[in-house]
Design a protein around this motif. Structure first.
Motif, PDB file in Angstrom:
ATOM      1  N   UNK A 129      15.226  15.135 -60.262  1.00  0.00           N
ATOM      2  CA  UNK A 129      15.644  13.784 -59.907  1.00  0.00           C
ATOM      3  C   UNK A 129      14.675  12.775 -60.502  1.00  0.00           C
ATOM      4  N   UNK A 130      15.184  11.586 -60.814  1.00  0.00           N
ATOM      5  CA  UNK A 130      14.344  10.531 -61.382  1.00  0.00           C
ATOM      6  C   UNK A 130      14.551   9.217 -60.626  1.00  0.00           C
ATOM      7  N   UNK A 131      13.471   8.459 -60.472  1.00  0.00           N
ATOM      8  CA  UNK A 131      13.578   7.087 -59.997  1.00  0.00           C
ATOM      9  C   UNK A 131      14.110   6.236 -61.150  1.00  0.00           C
ATOM     10  N   UNK A 132      15.130   5.441 -60.897  1.00  0.00           N
ATOM     11  CA  UNK A 132      15.708   4.625 -61.969  1.00  0.00           C
ATOM     12  C   UNK A 132      15.975   3.199 -61.485  1.00  0.00           C
ATOM     13  N   UNK A 133      15.969   2.276 -62.450  1.00  0.00           N
ATOM     14  CA  UNK A 133      16.316   0.872 -62.208  1.00  0.00           C
ATOM     15  C   UNK A 133      17.151   0.382 -63.378  1.00  0.00           C
ATOM     16  N   UNK A 134      17.691  -0.825 -63.247  1.00  0.00           N
ATOM     17  CA  UNK A 134      18.397  -1.448 -64.368  1.00  0.00           C
ATOM     18  C   UNK A 134      17.396  -1.795 -65.468  1.00  0.00           C
TER      19      UNK A 134
ATOM     20  N   UNK B 266      19.020  14.222 -63.508  1.00  0.00           N
ATOM     21  CA  UNK B 266      18.912  14.109 -64.963  1.00  0.00           C
ATOM     22  C   UNK B 266      20.277  14.059 -65.631  1.00  0.00           C
ATOM     23  N   UNK B 267      21.251  14.788 -65.079  1.00  0.00           N
ATOM     24  CA  UNK B 267      22.566  14.870 -65.706  1.00  0.00           C
ATOM     25  C   UNK B 267      23.290  13.528 -65.746  1.00  0.00           C
TER      26      UNK B 267
END
Length: 289
Positions: A165-170, A242-243
């Motif tokens: 899993x990854x932390x993501x933002x715009x 990740x997918x």
């Protein structure tokens, strides 16, 4: 007791309506009502209170519910055991899966399984992981493909995929230009995450709690695609597998922290697997081995 009437009783209890039970059993609503009327007459007890369109179990209905589940579960198990005496793979496989696995992991497995065993009938249910576990526990589904949490008897879990899993933002989020952030910084910005009772939420919240922090939740939803959309428009940060990563989001690195969850299959240790379920697990083993 008539088994068809018990099936109608459970379908109403699970769906919350006579029309929902009819759709599940492929019957008209009057046919479902007729079965319940016959069961109530046989038992001499009212099983449902009907107030307008609302349907609620009576005290007698609540008493019957676990027993009806047990009776039909034992019947299904007996049928599977007898069907397994025949090596043919043409029975029904009831498979519950999360939406994320259904979209990102399941399609190639279904393609191989359906081509190898065209006679098998697939009953596929898309539900949250926690609901899938409950369906296996209560005998409503034979097999589940879900996010794995702590296993407890009589459920048996087998890991299949490691799902980082990854932390993501715009891309235009204030944190995006940083690239590398700490949990304390994330805690100061709004987040959108799955519901608090989900395995994924517990994984994320556990890391914050270990640091004496808590995410600032703007909202929750269990649909990963919705979480991605909310993050991609700059509403908040989120956590994605990740997918699902692409140009719509920017990954934030948190030094010393690796998020991951296990995906796999769940079965009931006390119930017999059908030939169709065994064949599906063989396809799963072949695809991931």
């Amino acid at each position: 007791m008539d088994l068809a009437s018990l099936e109608a009783f459970l379908a109403i209890a699970d769906s919350g309506s006579f029309s929902g039970a009819g759709a599940r059993l492929h019957l008209t609503q009057p046919a479902v009502s007729k079965r319940i009327a016959a069961l109530e007459a046989q038992l001499g007890r009212r099983l449902f209170d009907r107030i307008g369109r609302e349907v609620a179990l009576t005290e007698a209905g609540h008493a019957l519910l676990p027993r009806a589940r047990r009776i039909l579960s034992e019947l299904d198990d007996t049928r599977r055991a007898l069907d397994n005496l025949d090596a043919r793979i043409d029975g029904r496989l009831s498979l519950a899966t999360s939406h994320h696995i259904g979209l990102h992991r399941l399609p190639p497995l279904l393609r191989v399984f359906s081509r190898a065993h065209p006679g098998a009938a697939l009953d596929l249910r898309f539900v949250d992981s926690e609901q899938a576990w409950a369906q296996v526990l209560h005998g409503q589904a034979e097999l589940a493909l879900t996010t794995l949490g702590p296993a407890a008897a009589p459920l048996r879990t087998v890991p299949v995929w490691d799902d980082p899993l990854e932390f993501v933002v715009a891309p235009d989020h204030p944190l995006a230009a940083r690239g590398e952030v700490g949990l304390d910084e994330l805690a100061r910005h709004p987040a959108v995450l799955p519901d608090a009772d989900t395995f994924t939420h517990r994984i994320v919240a556990g890391h914050f709690a270990a640091a004496g922090l808590a995410p600032t939740l703007r909202m929750t939803t269990n649909a990963m695609e919705t979480l991605k959309m909310l993050a991609s428009v700059g509403l908040a940060w989120t956590v994605l597998p990740h997918t699902m990563l692409d140009a719509q989001t920017t990954v934030l690195r948190v030094p010393g922290l690796r998020l991951a969850r296990q995906l796999g299959h769940v079965t009931h240790a006390g119930r017999t697997l059908s030939n169709a379920a065994r064949a599906f697990l063989a396809v799963l083993d072949g695809a991931t081995g």
